[in-house]
Structures are given as C-alpha cells and as structure tokens.
Enzyme design. Structure first.
Site, PDB file in Angstrom:
ATOM      1  N   GLY A   1       0.820  -1.229   0.044  1.00  0.00           N
ATOM      2  CA  GLY A   1       0.004  -0.122  -0.045  1.00  0.00           C
ATOM      3  C   GLY A   1       0.981   1.252   0.056  1.00  0.00           C
TER       4      GLY A   1
ATOM      5  N   ASP B   1      32.532  -1.319  22.417  1.00  0.00           N
ATOM      6  CA  ASP B   1      33.520  -0.293  22.529  1.00  0.00           C
ATOM      7  C   ASP B   1      33.952   0.018  20.974  1.00  0.00           C
ATOM      8  OD1 ASP B   1      34.109   1.238  24.874  1.00  0.00           O
ATOM      9  OD2 ASP B   1      34.323  -1.056  25.680  1.00  0.00           O
TER      10      ASP B   1
ATOM     11  N   ARG C   1       2.907 -15.157  -4.449  1.00  0.00           N
ATOM     12  CA  ARG C   1       4.370 -15.236  -3.680  1.00  0.00           C
ATOM     13  C   ARG C   1       4.540 -16.087  -2.497  1.00  0.00           C
ATOM     14  NH1 ARG C   1       2.678  -9.297  -0.815  1.00  0.00           N
ATOM     15  NH2 ARG C   1       0.828 -10.336   0.413  1.00  0.00           N
TER      16      ARG C   1
ATOM     17  N   THR D   1      32.780  -5.455  20.291  1.00  0.00           N
ATOM     18  CA  THR D   1      32.333  -4.690  19.397  1.00  0.00           C
ATOM     19  C   THR D   1      31.452  -3.510  19.827  1.00  0.00           C
ATOM     20  OG1 THR D   1      30.637  -6.280  19.097  1.00  0.00           O
ATOM     21  CG2 THR D   1      32.387  -6.232  17.383  1.00  0.00           C
TER      22      THR D   1
END
Ligand code: PEP
Ligand code: MG
Length: 902
Positions: free
Chosen positions: A100, A791, A335, A789
């Site tokens: 939409g 810091d 789908r 990760t």
C-alpha cells in the site's frame, strides 16, 4: 533482452531485483503455464534512471510499444479500440513488499469513446461508467496530483442529490454525470482536458507509478523496514480482467496452507461479482473457497490445480490473488506467503516430512528473530484482561508489576522483591538503574529506536514505547488513560510482543519453546497442552539440532556469575566468552576497591587486596565449576575508576555543608581531593581497562592470582577448568606484554606453591581501532582475540553509546544517516572492516589464533552472519540469546554452502 521492458514470458522468480517481487512471480507463473493475463514489466532499472535524471529513458517508449503490440496480438483486442477495447492496470511492485505504500492505476485506456465499447462488452452500462469514473478519480489524484478531496466531495454531492448513501446506489446516468464533473475538475486544475489518448494515459501512469517510489510514506516505510532507497520499483502493465461482470465472476485470495498454523488445506476468501480491493476492504462478507467449489466447480478445480502446482514449484506456502471472469480463472499474483513465527517452524518441518525440501533448506527458512519471539513468556491467552492502551511493541515479553514513575522508586521496590513496571514519558541514561530493576518498561513517547526501546531490547527487558494515550503526571506519580487513573503501586501488565497495556494483573507463563530449552524435549512435550504445541516444540528441536550439526561458529555466553553460566550452558552455550568482573566489585565490595585506589601506602593497599582475594577466588571457582570442561574467558577489570568511588557532586555537597557548620571532616576531605584528582571529562576514553590495570598497582595481579588459585582448586576437586585471561581495551602490544609478564610471574608463583603446572592463555579484546590496525603485532603476544564490538563501535564512530542513543539516534534514523543502530547490528562497512583487517592480520601472524566476538552484536542475527563470513571461531552473547545465535550460525553455514555450490 531489452533493458527496460520484459514481457511476462521472459522473466522468472529469480529476477526480483529487476522485475520486483510481483513482476518476477507473474513471469514465473507464466512460465509454469498458469493463466496469467499476458502483460509486461518495466524494470527497476527504468526507475533508477528516472530517479537519477528526473525523466524516463528515451528507449522506454519504444520498448513499451513493442510489448503492448504483443499483448494486443495475444488477446486479439486493441488498446483504444472503440468496439472491444483492451484496458490495462499499471501496478507498482518493488523487490521487497511495501504494501500500500506506492501507487496503482486501474482501467487505463478508457475514454469518452471506449467507455461505450466496455458497456457493450460487459452488457452493463453502469459498470462501464463506474469504471470510467474510477479511472478519472484515480488518475486525477495519482497521476495529475489533484487533491483527492475534490473528487470525494463531488461524489458525496452526487449521492446527496439523489438521496442515496452508497456508491453502488448511483445509476449509470448519475455516474456519467459524475464523469463530466470529474473531467471538469481535471480541466480546472491542469488547464487541459482529461487525456483521451489511451497511450498518453499509459505513459503518464507509468511515470506516476515510477515516481511513487519516492513518496513520503514510501520513504518512511523503507526506513522502518530497512529497505535501501536506491532499489527502485518495477511497474507491471497487465490487461484488466473483471471480477465484477455478474454472478459467474468474482475475485479472491488463497493460501496453500494456513499461514497461522501451517496446516494444509483450502484457505482463502472469495467474493462474487467484485473487484480486487473489495475482498480486503471488508465491504461484504466473503465466502470460503469451499463455497466457491459449490458455486463454480470448474473454476474451483482450476484454482486447486494452480495452488498445488505453485506449492510444488515454490516448495513453500504461497499466497495467491485471483479473479474469475465469467467462469475463467486468472492468476493475478503469487508470492511465498508471510507467516507467524510458530507457523514458520511448523511449515518448514512439514515440508521436510513431505520430502519437498531438505533440512538445510528448512533451516534457511526460519530466522533467529522468529525463534526469539517463541522464547518470551506469554500472557495466558484465556485470561480476563482490561486493555488500557496500545503502543509500539519494542521488546517482546509479558511483564506484570507495580507501576512506578522514576528510577529510584523502581530500584527501591525491586530491592524489596517487588516486580515493577517503570512508566516514563521517555527514558534517558539516568533511568538505566530503574530499567534494570524493572520487569518491564512503558513509555508514552518515542519509537522503536528510542532510548527505552534500544536499551530494553539489549537487556531482553519487556518494553512498550510510544503509548501516546498514556498521560503521565510524574509529580503526582500517576498516569491517566481513557478515564482510568493508575497510581504508583497499582498493577499494570504490558505485552512487548503486541504493544498492549493492561490494567491489573494478567497471568504469565513460560512459552512452550523456552520450556523445551530449559527442561529438554521430553518435559516440554509432556507439558504441551495440545498437538499443535507438540508439533511446534518438535519442529524447533529438529531445526536447532540441525543448526548445531552444520554450524561452524561456536556459541559462547556472556555470563558473570555461576548461575548465569549454568543457565547459558542449559541453553547450549559451549563456553563463557566474557565474564565481566567489574560486577563482582560493586555492591558491598565497592568500599574495598575504594580502599585499594585511595590507599595511603603499600601496606594499606595490600590489606585491601588481601580482603578481596578470597572473594574473587570464590567467584571464579563457582564459575569454573559451572563451565567445567569448557573455555571460560575472564576479563580483567574494565570500567572507569570513578565508578568505584563516591559521586563527586554528592561528596562536594557533604563536605561543603560540614564546612558551613564549621565542622572538620578530614576523611571526607581526603576522599574529595582524591575523587577530584581522578575526575575525568570523558571517562569512556579515560583511565579504564588495561590502563587502569597498569596504573593502579596490584589490581590486575589480584584478579590473576584469584583465577590461578580457582583453577588449582577446581583441579584438586577433580574438575576440568579452562580459564582464559582476557585483557580489555588494549591499544598497543606493549600494554599486553606488561600484563602478560605479570600474569606469567603469578602463574609460576601459584604453580610452584601448589606443585602444579599453570599455563593459562592470555588474550586481548580488540575494542580500539588501533588494536585492529596493529593486529599483526598484537597477535605476536595474544593467545586469542575477542572483538569487543560495543567499544569498537563507540571508538570507530567517536560517539559514546550512553550519550547518543537517547540524544539523536531517533533523528539520525529519520534522516537516513543510520538505518539501524550500529550498537544493535554491526556496521559492516566501518566497524566490520576493522574486524576483517584484524582477522586477516592476526591470522597472518598466528594462523591458529582463536578469534571471537563478545560485544552485543554476538547475539544479533544479521551480525552473526557477518561474523561467520569474517571467519570467526565463535560468537558470545547473553545467555537468553544463545539459542538464537545457534540457529543463526547454522543458517549462515547452510547459506554459505548454497552460495558455494552455485
Ligand atoms: C565490548 O566493548 O564490546 C565489550 C564486550 O565490553 P563492554 O561492553 O563491557 O565494554
Ligand atoms: Mg568494552
């Protein structure tokens, strides 16, 4: 093959990049021989060109002509033919579904002449004029940019003039008159008559649909769903088929399986004598597909055949839109269908059992995010409840507790053993204590990346944000919503999976899947209330077991205590990747650290250290016992010093007040002087981590000694401890050398004293860009690397997480600087590049270097795939995320294998 226009016979489902999801699947259905109207797709390449230059590429018009002629020949009808006109729909369709958000124009090709042809073809004059009325309205608004209210007002006036309330009560004459009025509106606002040339209508509609990629709401939706802005939409031009040509026509939607449970069968809705949107608009009650079987057995049989063919072909649940025009079935869309988290697991294993997919494929079809949805406790479904308000579902779970309105009250009540829900207009870093103490967090403002949402998710705390109806009076300690007043201490319940806020208590129970993870398959199956639940639990077990078999990444846990470690182990952790020892120094022990730091001389310091040693040793002994036989990585003290000292402001006030009363307070004065001396403007970048260990004598030595003694103790007790020593915030190899030398000496000393050999691995956290960039040198000394990760993200971006998340992340997500918080999902381009460099250079120095990650990213699905690709050995995450990490590590491995096999 042309660049900009692909006939439906040319593409296939693997061309979603170019044809969009809708176009690619229409092409696929065409290839399968299913009854798809013979249309064509204008590629996303045309949209990208349009975005670049502001105009459609010149070749497009020529390519459209060729495709249009082919369409006319196939159907034996002509676009613009006065007697038997061909009409088309012009539909948007991007690679990722954006329901939409973009535009569609129907009935293109109608004009003052062809409207009569349509009336003859349909035998229904009213229908023809209604279609033309709709085209004028939709085209005027979408293509010509005229305010939609003008058309809506004219429509209302027409109804009022005839004394009717519904569109369907307007007859052909009224609609014809309305078309005249609509055309007048168009002339008045564009200075031109409504375009009568069908081809001009088509060309303008194509441009409008291409342009709708960039409407405000489409951009907003993409930001929310993290869809890149530069993909562009495809445009599908499809011959119109009509479901509203009387009782033998109709339109519907169908699923090949139930998207809520996964059960096979006939799921769908059908509406006779109706067009597309009418089904979802809920104007009339729809019929089931079984009713369709009775009304039109032949069309129904065709539909069933198509559904089976699609499910066999896609080997998954498909959803379908179809239209029946005078008894003839047309497939308008398909789908792979969206589904709930439980259905995803069930369907995946059902398809394995039906020998339609392999276990590898089944694993690829479920996600860590879906698994985490299945883990959170849930409100008992059949309980009585009073809905108060609705906000955004920010962090899943079900929390019940007393409403409190500030952090202090939350901590106070929680300390007394009470469950509390922290209710704030919005949260900031000062609320952290309260958020930790609370079972749930509710805010009246803020979105999914607000401070409350991000922090709560990080902690696995249930959270609802942006419940705007909740009107908080923080001073009166109450909130008002919809006539109810909730005061401090009143019970509220929040559902972080739905965003609902309830008054009073709602019973909560552990989910069947978390019961399975905690207690094992047999126990969970025995307690499951029904077959569906049993099927779900078995499905999770099968897929998780398979993930464990195929994954390359090990999964460790961040656990600070023996209890956490034991829990993580039950959830499948293969070690502790990070024990944050600072948590062991807070509370009652803080004063001992204070004494170490402020000691006037070596003796005073040593006596404080001596008091800490047995406590630390006991911590580590318990941890190593819980993780017996598995690697247990203990990080030496990391946080800034001031966290162990009294608060500067509080202390200053205390001393100032004493002075005012004329009192001397020598102890406090000495403390204040020390705190002032150590005060830092940027503690995150100050005296912390290895720096602290090197500057304050004895602190790291104490911890290393405690670890060594705990190892000796565990061995003596017949255990198999695997302690590893991890040094935080290293930026230079020399820092590591100094700590390692000290560690070696202590190991030798403790070993000699106890008559054992001690050679514990000493490794580093890679948390600073400099560490990553000098990884080749650091690897000469380090036994392992573990990426911190959190810091590393702070120091790479140069912003402090505590300060910026609440301050400007929301704005940064709005204006597109960030699509997601880099503290949540690894910033692959920046921080990830440092990871790649450090892995490559570290392993060049030492090919057998063990490398893991222990920042929050270690439990984030998207980041886990990155770490798999980067060649890490393990990820380490909070205990409750361990199952998700196991699943995602498995998915990363099977997807990798699929790519290799291509
Ligand atoms: C990190 O920086 O990623 C890390 C794990 O350490 P902390 O979060 O304790 O700073
Ligand atoms: Mg860190």
């Amino acid at each position: 093959m042309a660049t900009y226009v692909w006939d439906f016979t040319q593409g296939d489902k693997d061309h979603k990049d170019l044809l969009g999801g809708k176009g690619a699947n229409l092409a696929e259905m065409t290839r399968l021989g299913l009854p798809v109207p013979p249309g064509f797709t204008i590629t996303t390449e045309a949209c990208r060109a349009y975005m670049r230059t502001g105009a459609v590429p010149r070749e497009l018009a020529v390519e459209v002509t060729t495709a249009l002629r082919l369409m006319e020949d196939r159907l034996g009808r002509r676009f613009g033919d006065p007697d038997d006109p061909l009409l088309v729909s012009v539909r948007s369709g991007a690679k990722f579904s954006m329901p939409g958000m973009m535009e569609t124009v129907l009935d293109v090709g109608l004009n003052d002449v062809t409207v009569h042809g349509l009336a003859r073809f349909s035998g229904d004059e009213r229908f023809a004029w209604d279609s033309y009325r709709r085209l004028c309205q939709m085209f005027g608004r979408t293509v010509l940019g005229i305010d939609g209210a003008l058309f809506a007002d004219a429509l209302d006036a027409a109804k009022a003039a005839r004394g009717v309330t519904s569109d369907v009560d307007l007859d052909a004459a009224a609609l014809r008159e309305l078309v005249g009025q609509f055309q007048e509106i168009v002339r008045a606002h564009t200075g031109r008559p409504f375009p009568q040339d069908p081809r001009e209508q088509l060309d303008l509609a194509i441009v409008a649909v291409l342009g709708s990629w960039n409407t405000e709401r489409a951009r907003l939706y993409r930001r929310k769903e993290r869809i890149p802005d530069d993909l562009g939409t495809a445009v599908n031009v499809v011959p119109m088929v009509f479901g509203n040509l009387g009782p033998t026509s109709g339109t519907g939607v169908a699923f090949t399986r139930d998207p809520a449970t996964g059960k096979t069968g006939n799921y769908g809705d059908y509406l006779a004598n109706a067009q597309g949107e009418d089904v979802v608009a809920g104007i009339r009650n729809t019929l089931s597909l079984d009713d369709l079987a009775e009304r039109d057995p032949a069309a129904y049989a065709d539909l069933r055949r198509a559904m089976r063919q699609l499910e066999t072909h896609y080997r998954d649940l498909c959803d379908i839109e179809f239209t029946i025009e005078r008894g003839k079935l047309w497939m308008l869309q398909t789908r792979v269908g969206k589904r709930t988290a439980p259905a995803a697991f069930r369907i995946a294993t059902q398809l394995v059992d039906e020998h339609l997919i392999t276990l590898d494929e089944a694993l690829a079809r479920v996600t860590g995010a879906q698994l985490s949805q299945l883990l959170f406790p849930q409100f008992a479904v059949d309980a009585d409840r009073t809905l108060l308000a609705r906000g955004m579902a920010a962090s899943p779970g079900a929390a019940v507790g007393a409403a409190v309105f500030d952090s202090a009250a939350a901590q106070e009540r929680a300390a007394r053993g009470e469950d509390v829900v922290l209710v704030r207009r919005e949260t900031n870093p000062d609320d952290l204590g309260g958020m930790i103490a609370a079972v749930g967090v509710l805010t009246a403002r803020g979105g999914k990346t607000s401070h409350a949402a991000v922090v709560a998710r990080g902690m696995g705390r249930t959270c609802v944000v942006g419940a705007e109806a909740v009107d908080i009076d923080a001073v009166a300690r109450s909130f008002r919503v919809d006539g109810h007043v909730v005061r401090e201490g009143d019970t509220v319940a929040i559902d972080g999976s739905t965003g609902e806020v309830f008054l009073g208590s709602v019973p909560v129970e552990p989910s069947p899947v978390s019961r399975y993870l905690d207690e094992g398959l047999d126990s969970a199956l025995a307690q499951a209330p029904d077959d569906d639940t049993r099927e779900l639990v078995s499905a999770v077990d099968r897929l998780l077991t398979h993930a464990d078999q195929v994954r390359r990444l090990h999964v460790h846990a961040n656990a600070d205590t023996a209890d956490d470690a034991a829990r993580a182990r039950r959830l499948g952790a293969q070690g502790v990747g990070l024990c944050r020892t600072e948590h062991q120094f807070l509370g009652e022990r803080r004063v001992l650290v204070e004494r170490v730091v402020l000691a006037a001389d070596d003796d005073a310091r040593q006596s404080a250290l001596d008091a800490l040693l047995p406590l630390q040793r006991a911590d580590f002994t318990a941890l190593l016992e819980a993780m017996d036989g598995l690697p247990t990585t203990i990080r030496l003290l990391d946080p800034p010093l001031h966290e162990f000292l009294p608060d500067l402001t509080e202390l200053s006030v205390r001393v100032a007040l004493a002075h005012e009363r004329g009192q001397d307070v020598p102890d406090d004065e000495r403390l204040l002087a020390a705190v002032q001396r150590m005060h830092e403007a940027n503690p995150m970048l100050g005296l912390r981590g290895v720096r602290l260990g090197l500057v304050v004598p004895g602190l790291f030595a104490l911890q290393i000694r405690a670890i060594c003694e705990a190892v000796v103790e565990r061995r003596a007790a017949g255990g198999d401890p695997h302690a590893e020593i991890m040094v935080p915030l290293v930026g230079s190899v020399q820092e590591l050398r100094l700590v390692k030398d000290e560690a070696r000496a202590i190991m030798a000393e403790v070993g000699a004293a106890r008559g054992v050999e001690l050679d514990l691995p000493v490794g580093v956290m890679i948390e600073l860009p400099r560490a990553a960039l000098t990884a080749d040198r650091i690897a000469e000394e380090a036994a392992f690397f573990s990426f911190g990760t959190n810091d590393l993200t702070q120091t790479t971006w140069g912003f402090s997480r505590d300060d910026v998340e609440g301050a400007f992340f929301a704005q940064y997500t709005d204006n597109g600087v960030l699509t997601v918080s880099p503290f949540e999902t690894i910033d692959a381009r920046g921080v990830g590049r440092l990871v790649d460099i450090a892995v490559a250079e570290g392993r060049a120095t030492n090919p057998s270097l063990s490398i893991g990650v222990c920042g929050e990213h270690g439990g984030d699905p998207e980041s886990i795939r990155f770490f798999h690709g980067a060649g890490l050995d393990y990820v380490s995450c909070s205990p409750f995320r361990v199952p998700v990490a196991r699943l995602e590590a498995g998915r990363a491995a099977v997807e990798d294998a699929t790519v290799d096999a291509r």
